[in-house]
Design an enzyme around this catalytic site. Structure first.
Site, PDB file in Angstrom:
ATOM      1  N   LYS A 111       0.818  -1.019   0.133  1.00  0.00           N
ATOM      2  CA  LYS A 111       0.097  -0.124  -0.008  1.00  0.00           C
ATOM      3  C   LYS A 111       0.804   1.229   0.170  1.00  0.00           C
ATOM      4  CE  LYS A 111      -4.188   1.881   2.495  1.00  0.00           C
ATOM      5  NZ  LYS A 111      -5.070   1.710   3.478  1.00  0.00           N
ATOM      6  N   SER A 186      -9.629   1.739   2.296  1.00  0.00           N
ATOM      7  CA  SER A 186      -8.582   2.571   1.505  1.00  0.00           C
ATOM      8  C   SER A 186      -7.482   1.598   0.617  1.00  0.00           C
ATOM      9  CB  SER A 186      -7.972   3.681   2.210  1.00  0.00           C
ATOM     10  OG  SER A 186      -7.085   3.000   3.325  1.00  0.00           O
ATOM     11  N   SER A 210     -10.347  -0.606   6.443  1.00  0.00           N
ATOM     12  CA  SER A 210      -9.466  -0.314   5.011  1.00  0.00           C
ATOM     13  C   SER A 210      -8.890  -1.712   4.278  1.00  0.00           C
ATOM     14  CB  SER A 210      -8.520   0.665   5.025  1.00  0.00           C
ATOM     15  OG  SER A 210      -9.197   2.000   5.263  1.00  0.00           O
TER      16      SER A 210
END
Length: 575
Positions: A111, A186, A210
């Site tokens: 990420k 996310s 997320s």
């Protein structure tokens, strides 16, 4: 309080009147006869701050000789996938010695908020230039030591402040099962890449869902471990008490292997002090000795998690049917009620707004950890021009947090106490049940939408974290596994994954993994289409227990407004 200074520097900027200028917004002041003394003390602190800011930084040095960063570049023609799932492409080959075996041969994406030395990070934003870390996050070193190859950074949503997948400055990320639909956020890019099979593992972060929300939307297994089990060192944070790092994979077995590689205290992150020694957990081994049955294991179906007004009845029924399959493996499945579950989203919202706002303006304190100073230097101080580039969700965090700090001083402390109360309620229930189950998300992935107003930008994510954010507050391990498909809300010809969330007691990841592994071993989620879901129109197939009335007697009136009213003809949880 001690004061350490002798002389004030010749170029010290503190001027008469500065002390009272600082206090004026707080409606406070210093008497005129004392002002000069406080100005001298302030001058001393300024000189100390200048001196410390000029010291060399102290961050762990990555082993770039053993793990060189090869061909770091923005995706070229033909390299980008699912809209904008990749941020940078590169190759870091993991340990190929006999010791690096647990993840050997696996590919990993990371990420875009997790530090990798030499790889620019943007945190999903273009409000400031990309920053390049000098260090590797602990989870990066550990997956490389376990033999995995890191092949790129994946898109994260703007400042990790959305569970949609259209807020990143890098662009929209599409669901791997149907372009035009959300991949969730996310950790949007990572879930799309894993769900499609492009990579084996995504390292993500979860401060309200997320990891689990995009896993639910994309048909992945996503685990938010117990708070502190996986060190957060080298990862940008919203609120350290809510943030978690964890894996997104395609199977529970792969998830256990990755968790073995990344879990355990790293001598940096104070949140992981109680986690135990790295390499000592045996998550994978616990699955290898499992007989794939659940004889005698008690599983609770969370009443409040299934009956909330925002839950799509099709999702509720489908997850209930999936959970009921565990009875055929010997499990005892029954309803459990934890009314405080319904307070979770409010507590989480206040914690995230207050702490997130403080972090945005560079005022986050109170933890021992790894400071990502390059990130702070890049984005601070804020200019209005930079602020205007932020996505509405991040602007909203700053506005809300500053208001709450000014108007509700001390409220954050109360959220900590009530959060602990909710945690204790879960721990009490988990003395009786090995795990507790509910839908991960209240609906399947929505279609991407065009938005022109601030409120429209929030619409696709309203209610998405009603069953996930509470476990960021309590710190319990929570894993989403795919349990089938349902038609999209707006197109019956589009079938999208459904996620089931399995929650365990603190530090009880093995129980969560065991139940998830039993389900995925005995049932194929890819064949669990909408035709197999239990619906209102097929109640004749339900057991007597499933027909038992769902009562609301123990839920406070203040919470009833957030709970679906269910009549005697509708699907019920068992008692």
């Amino acid at each position: 309080m001690s004061v350490f200074f002798q002389d004030i520097s010749a170029d010290n900027p503190i001027q008469p009147g500065d002390v009272n200028a600082i206090l004026r917004p707080l409606n406070l002041d210093i008497p005129a006869e004392e002002a000069a003394d406080y100005e001298r003390l302030l001058s001393a602190v300024h000189d100390i701050a200048v001196g410390v800011s000029q010291l060399p930084d102290y961050q762990p040095l990555p082993d770039t000789k053993k793990y060189p960063r090869e061909d770091v570049h923005l995706p070229g023609p033909g390299e980008q996938e699912f809209g904008n799932a990749w941020v940078y492409r590169f190759k870091i080959q993991g340990d190929n010695s006999p010791s690096g075996t647990s993840l050997k041969g696996r590919t990993v994406c990371v990420k875009d908020c997790i530090a990798i030395a030499g790889v620019p990070l943007s945190f999903g934003s273009d409000a400031f230039p990309a920053w390049t870390p000098q260090t590797d996050a602990t989870v990066i070193t550990r997956v490389l030591d376990a033999g995995a190859d890191i092949v790129g950074t994946s898109t994260c949503e703007n400042f990790c402040n959305s569970t949609a997948s259209f807020t990143s400055a890098q662009g929209i990320v599409h669901n791997p099962h149907q372009s035009g639909y959300s991949a969730g956020g996310s950790t949007s890019g990572g879930a799309a890449l894993v769900g499609s099979g492009r990579v084996d593992i995504a390292l993500g972060t979860d401060q309200g869902g997320s990891i689990r929300v995009p896993s639910s939307f994309c048909g992945c297994v996503g685990l938010k471990p117990t708070h502190g089990l996986v060190p957060f060192s080298g990862i940008t944070s919203g609120d350290p008490i809510d943030d978690h790092a964890g894996p997104i994979c395609r199977s529970v077995t792969e998830t256990a292997a990755c968790l073995d590689a990344i879990a355990g205290y790293d001598d940096i992150d104070d949140k992981s002090i109680g986690a135990g020694q790295h390499g000592s957990f045996g998550f994978s081994a616990s699955l290898q000795i499992s007989d794939k049955r659940l004889d005698g294991i008690r599983i609770g179906l969370l009443r409040e998690g299934f009956s909330h007004a925002l839950i799509d009845p099709r999702v509720r029924d489908h997850v209930l049917a999936a959970a009921r399959k565990l009875e055929s493996l010997g499990a005892i499945v029954e309803e459990v009620s934890i009314p405080l579950h319904l307070h979770g989203p409010a507590i989480w919202t206040l914690q995230q707004r207050i702490a997130g706002s403080s972090g945005l303006v560079g005022c986050a304190t109170g933890r021992r950890g790894l400071g990502l100073t390059e990130f702070e230097t890049r984005r601070l101080p804020w200019s209005n021009a930079n602020f205007q580039k932020l996505f509405p969700s991040t602007k909203n965090t700053l506005i809300n947090g500053q208001y709450l700090l000014a108007k509700f001083p001390g409220l954050y402390s109360k959220t900590l106490n009530i959060g602990r109360q909710i945690r204790d309620a879960y721990q009490h229930a988990l003395e009786k049940y090995e795990v507790i189950i509910m839908p991960t998300t209240p609906f399947v992935a929505p279609r991407h939408m065009d938005w022109t107003t601030v409120l429209e930008s929030f619409e696709p994510t309203i209610g998405l974290t009603i069953n996930t954010a509470v476990f960021n507050v309590t710190g319990h391990p929570a894993m989403s596994i795919p349990v089938g498909f349902l038609p999209a809300v707006d197109d019956q010809n589009v079938h999208l994954p459904v996620g089931m969330q399995i929650v365990g007691g603190l530090w009880q990841e093995k129980k969560v993994l065991k139940v998830g592994h039993a389900w995925e071993t005995n049932f194929d989620w890819r064949t669990e289409g909408s035709g197999n879901a239990v619906t209102k129109d097929s109640e004749e197939s339900l057991t007597v227990a499933d027909r038992a009335a769902l009562t609301m007697n123990n839920i406070p009136c203040a919470m009833v407004s957030g709970t679906r009213s269910m009549d005697s003809n509708h699907l019920k949880l068992s008692t």
